[in-house]
Design an enzyme around this catalytic site. Structure first.
Site, mmCIF file in Angstrom:
data_model
loop_
_atom_site.group_PDB
_atom_site.id
_atom_site.type_symbol
_atom_site.label_atom_id
_atom_site.label_comp_id
_atom_site.label_asym_id
_atom_site.label_seq_id
_atom_site.Cartn_x
_atom_site.Cartn_y
_atom_site.Cartn_z
ATOM 1 N N HIS A 1 6.188 1.486 -8.303
ATOM 2 C CA HIS A 1 6.493 0.067 -8.509
ATOM 3 C C HIS A 1 6.900 -0.586 -7.179
ATOM 4 O O HIS A 1 6.395 -1.658 -6.818
ATOM 5 C CB HIS A 1 7.631 -0.031 -9.536
ATOM 6 C CG HIS A 1 8.096 -1.422 -9.825
ATOM 7 N ND1 HIS A 1 7.929 -2.019 -11.049
ATOM 8 C CD2 HIS A 1 8.744 -2.344 -9.054
ATOM 9 C CE1 HIS A 1 8.453 -3.252 -11.022
ATOM 10 N NE2 HIS A 1 8.956 -3.460 -9.821
ATOM 11 N N GLU A 2 7.805 0.074 -6.454
ATOM 12 C CA GLU A 2 8.268 -0.479 -5.180
ATOM 13 C C GLU A 2 7.175 -0.459 -4.112
ATOM 14 O O GLU A 2 7.084 -1.367 -3.297
ATOM 15 C CB GLU A 2 9.490 0.298 -4.687
ATOM 16 C CG GLU A 2 10.700 0.207 -5.591
ATOM 17 C CD GLU A 2 11.122 -1.227 -5.848
ATOM 18 O OE1 GLU A 2 10.982 -2.059 -4.935
ATOM 19 O OE2 GLU A 2 11.580 -1.515 -6.971
ATOM 20 N N HIS B 1 5.075 -3.522 -4.328
ATOM 21 C CA HIS B 1 5.670 -4.648 -3.602
ATOM 22 C C HIS B 1 5.461 -4.492 -2.096
ATOM 23 O O HIS B 1 5.125 -5.450 -1.394
ATOM 24 C CB HIS B 1 7.172 -4.724 -3.881
ATOM 25 C CG HIS B 1 7.534 -5.180 -5.252
ATOM 26 N ND1 HIS B 1 7.085 -6.355 -5.789
ATOM 27 C CD2 HIS B 1 8.325 -4.613 -6.208
ATOM 28 C CE1 HIS B 1 7.578 -6.512 -7.006
ATOM 29 N NE2 HIS B 1 8.333 -5.462 -7.284
#
Length: 426
Positions: free
Chosen positions: A104-105, A108
């Site tokens: 998820h990170e 980003h």
């Protein structure tokens, strides 16, 4: 699990949760910019995917132990034949879940790098992950994409785990693990899509309001206040919802109620604090462009290395200057006389002390372009820590000396939105 991106962090240094930007900034690259120092450690360094360091904070081990204990209890009810082995499987689940948070990170991070936004580091910690993105998105469209890719990848992972779960036999260890990872990624995506800062949904809301109003600060204020309302809703609503669900199942224990209330309080505090940090950082970023090297620089007089301190101070007073630059015979700057060193010399000894003995040699990064301002200026100073800097024109001509004390006072004045000692709004 909360997802944090760069809020609540000092400008150009990364932040708290979510994104608390104040407005896009357009900056030109400055020749000779010093290299950024390595970021301070945030735990155990696990690697550098895409050149970005990934740290595991000590708090992660506490959460991993908690997840292992809770999931191990669930395995005991579903697969009682496992015995003590269930805790080893539960630990594997905790690691796999945080690997999903890392994906998820990284989503980003990759999006930020694609938009040429530097990422300071990724940190896995108590309630999720932090992607410390140091710069402001230049458009609301990029801000929306940057926020949305994290939950999108969590949803994609949930779909992958669901497809894998369908391919294995239900009621087995692989089936239970895959089901748990599917549900956990769905929860991560759903939680982060809530429309309030510092969550990804709040950043998406900010981007939408920014697009409609044309003002990034308006978007930040709206999303931050929605985030604060969301924190209150979590604090009150989560215990009520779990209590109602427990009653529907035939009762709820006092320990369960206390655990739910504690979890709600922690989540509400994280969201409330992150929203406040987003708002403060946005307001600060609005004022940062007014921090200019040229306006903060002290006038300086050049003196040769063997000049007595008393004579150098006489020349400075006559010229109305507040700084001394040591130069060679050709007038090229060699070093800066430190203000603290001058103050340490008693007045009766100043005629016998040469300025060169009180000076700091000019190192790489201590020559600051006079046109630097805002985050660029702070980033430059952060890359080369010193008490004084030589400020130069594009031609290399000496403009003056910049003191970090003056920058700090102007920075505090900017945060409080009051005039500084010069009488100018900073």
């Amino acid at each position: 699990m909360a997802d944090e991106d760069n809020d609540g962090k000092p400008p150009a240094g990364g932040s708290g949760q979510g994104t608390g930007h104040g407005g896009p900034s357009s900056r030109k690259p400055t020749p000779g910019r010093p290299a950024r120092p390595n970021p301070p450690g945030g735990g155990i360094l696990m690697g550098r995917p895409f050149g970005v360091p990934v740290y595991v904070a000590p708090s992660w081990f506490l959460v991993a132990a908690l997840i292992t204990w809770v999931f191990g209890g669930q395995l005991e009810r579903v697969l009682p034949e496992l015995g003590g082995l269930r805790y080893l499987i539960a630990l594997f689940f905790a690691v796999a879940f945080y690997a999903s948070v890392l994906v998820h990170e990284l989503a980003h991070t990759v999006a930020a790098l694609r938009f040429k936004l530097p990422v300071r580091r990724i940190q896995l910690q108590f309630f999720g992950g932090v992607s410390e993105i140091e710069k402001e998105s230049e458009t609301p469209g990029r801000e929306f994409v940057l926020a949305f890719v994290g939950p999108l990848f969590s949803l994609l992972l949930a779909g992958v785990f669901y497809a894998a779960m369908r391919a294995v036999e239900p009621g087995t260890v692989p089936g239970v693990l895959l089901a748990g990872l599917m549900v956990s990624n769905l929860l991560v995506a759903a939680f982060n899509l809530l429309p309030g800062l510092p969550l990804d949904g709040g950043r998406m809301l900010r981007a939408i309001v920014w697009k409609l109003s044309g003002k990034p600060m308006t978007g930040t204020v709206a999303a931050a206040w929605v985030g604060r309302a969301l924190a209150v809703a979590v604090l009150i609503g989560l215990p009520l919802a779990t209590h109602a669900g427990g009653l529907a199942r035939g009762g709820v224990s006092g320990m369960d109620s206390l655990t739910d209330a504690l979890l709600a309080a922690i989540l509400a505090a994280i969201i409330w604090t992150g929203a406040g940090n987003s708002l403060r950082m946005a307001r600060l970023r609005e004022r940062l462009p007014e921090l200019r090297a040229r306006t903060l620089t002290r006038r300086a007089v050049p003196v040769e290395t063997d000049t007595p301190l008393s004579e150098a101070l006489r020349r400075a007073n006559s010229a109305g200057a507040r700084a001394l630059v040591v130069v060679d015979g050709k007038g090229d700057p060699l070093s800066l006389v430190r203000e603290a060193a001058i103050a340490s010399v008693p007045e009766h000894r100043r005629p016998w002390v040469a300025v060169s003995t009180l000076a700091q040699d000019l190192k790489e990064g201590m020559r600051v372009p006079a046109e630097l301002a805002g985050e660029d200026l702070l980033e430059w100073l952060r890359a080369t820590p010193a008490t004084e800097y030589l400020v130069v024109e594009d031609t290399g001509e000496i403009y003056g000396v910049l003191s970090t004390g003056d920058v700090e006072r102007a920075f505090v004045a900017a945060m409080s939105n009051r005039p500084d000692a010069r009488g100018a709004r900073t």
